[in-house]
Design a protein around this motif. Structure first.
Motif, mmCIF file in Angstrom:
data_model
loop_
_atom_site.group_PDB
_atom_site.id
_atom_site.type_symbol
_atom_site.label_atom_id
_atom_site.label_comp_id
_atom_site.label_asym_id
_atom_site.label_seq_id
_atom_site.Cartn_x
_atom_site.Cartn_y
_atom_site.Cartn_z
ATOM 1 N N UNK A 234 0.823 -1.193 0.000
ATOM 2 C CA UNK A 234 0.000 0.000 0.000
ATOM 3 C C UNK A 234 0.864 1.251 0.000
ATOM 4 N N UNK A 235 1.981 1.190 0.721
ATOM 5 C CA UNK A 235 2.833 2.357 0.871
ATOM 6 C C UNK A 235 4.257 1.921 1.185
ATOM 7 N N UNK A 236 5.231 2.695 0.702
ATOM 8 C CA UNK A 236 6.642 2.464 0.997
ATOM 9 C C UNK A 236 7.175 3.708 1.686
ATOM 10 N N UNK A 237 7.714 3.544 2.879
ATOM 11 C CA UNK A 237 8.207 4.707 3.612
ATOM 12 C C UNK A 237 9.498 4.354 4.340
ATOM 13 N N UNK A 238 10.606 4.984 3.909
ATOM 14 C CA UNK A 238 11.919 4.802 4.549
ATOM 15 C C UNK A 238 12.317 3.335 4.704
ATOM 16 N N UNK A 239 12.080 2.555 3.649
ATOM 17 C CA UNK A 239 12.501 1.150 3.675
ATOM 18 C C UNK A 239 11.510 0.212 4.331
ATOM 19 N N UNK A 240 10.421 0.748 4.842
ATOM 20 C CA UNK A 240 9.353 -0.082 5.398
ATOM 21 C C UNK A 240 8.225 -0.159 4.380
ATOM 22 N N UNK A 241 7.703 -1.357 4.202
ATOM 23 C CA UNK A 241 6.624 -1.576 3.252
ATOM 24 C C UNK A 241 5.365 -1.939 4.030
ATOM 25 N N UNK A 242 4.301 -1.195 3.779
ATOM 26 C CA UNK A 242 3.042 -1.441 4.467
ATOM 27 C C UNK A 242 2.156 -2.264 3.543
ATOM 28 N N UNK A 243 1.845 -3.483 4.006
ATOM 29 C CA UNK A 243 1.246 -4.507 3.147
ATOM 30 C C UNK A 243 -0.148 -4.867 3.634
ATOM 31 N N UNK A 244 -1.136 -4.748 2.734
ATOM 32 C CA UNK A 244 -2.514 -5.116 3.036
ATOM 33 C C UNK A 244 -2.671 -6.618 2.812
#
Length: 285
Positions: free
Chosen positions: A6-16
């Motif tokens: 859903x989103x990529x932020x500072x090397x973290x991937x937010x996954x639905x």
């Protein structure tokens, strides 16, 4: 577990991951593939709502601008008012979608500001073979019909800044935290309010993507002879010209040019084709 980025932020991937919610994930060192918003991932849980990315699953498509994977459809947002609809820009965006094998849907936002021109543009582009909706983020007109077209799909909202993409998405999603900017009176263009592509989940398997500023699928790799296939109203006449292949430019007995002369193809659309054809030809040199 399998989920969508859903989103990529500072090397973290937010996954639905569906009913399991949104998971914060990091990639394993062995995963070298660049991960895009929209990618489907195989992840291993390591803690509550945290996981490790094991694999990027095969993509069905990939857009370069915005950088999004696995898109089902594109809604091209324009306005009949401010900023005024630019035929050449609109035709380029629509052709770009077709080049990626994504059928575009044209949304005419701010329809309440100029009903007469909204009616004209709607009729014009429907005659060209496109699905068109007159909508208003302000009054809510047409929002129900557009929302129904989103079910079970990932939809990118694209168009130049100032046409109200974020305002439309605020209406559709019910989110009031989407940045909304005003149109500059001096240049008749909108200020860029979205700075990165981000997927917004609406319901199960239904996502929308807001994109930064002007977003277009590049035609940089399109060959000159491919451009004719990107105009739906050209299709009934293709293969019927005297010469094959036919560029539909200077050749005699050209069915496309005859259709323009007879009023079956709009001259402005033909001129857009000629410009895109010449640009593709120049790139090929």
């Amino acid at each position: 577990m399998v989920g969508r980025v859903i989103k990529n932020y500072n090397g973290y991937y937010y996954v639905d991951v569906g009913p399991a919610g949104l998971w914060e994930c990091r990639r394993r060192g062995k995963v070298k593939t660049k991960i895009l918003v929209g990618d489907m991932l195989m992840i291993t849980p390591i803690d509550t709502s945290k996981g490790v990315i094991e694999q990027v699953l095969a993509r069905k498509n990939e857009l370069r601008r915005p950088a999004v994977a696995n898109v089902d459809q594109i809604m091209v947002v324009m306005t009949p008012a401010v900023p005024k609809l630019n035929y050449r820009l609109t035709d380029t965006l629509l052709a770009s979608c077709m080049y990626q094998h994504l059928t575009p849907i044209l949304l005419l936002n701010k329809c309440e500001l100029n009903p007469r021109m909204t009616q004209w543009y709607t009729k014009y582009y429907r005659q060209c073979g496109y699905e068109v909706y007159a909508v208003s983020a302000y009054t809510g007109a047409g929002i129900g019909a557009v929302t129904a077209r989103l079910d079970g799909k990932m939809t990118v909202f694209s168009g130049p800044s100032g046409v109200g993409k974020s305002s439309l998405l605020a209406r559709i999603t019910g989110r009031e935290d989407l940045h909304i900017g005003a149109v500059s009176k001096k240049i008749q263009r909108g200020r860029h309010t979205t700075r990165h592509a981000e997927i917004i989940p609406l319901r199960e398997q239904t996502y929308v993507v807001d994109t930064p500023g002007f977003s277009a699928v590049a035609l940089v790799s399109a060959a000159p002879e491919e451009i004719q296939n990107l105009f739906p109203e050209f299709v009934p006449y293709l293969g019927r010209c005297r010469f094959s292949p036919c560029a539909h430019m200077a050749e005699p007995d050209c069915r496309i040019k005859e259709a323009v002369k007879d009023g079956h193809i709009f001259r402005a659309r033909y001129e857009s084709y000629c410009q895109l054809f010449q640009e593709a030809k120049e790139r090929k040199k």
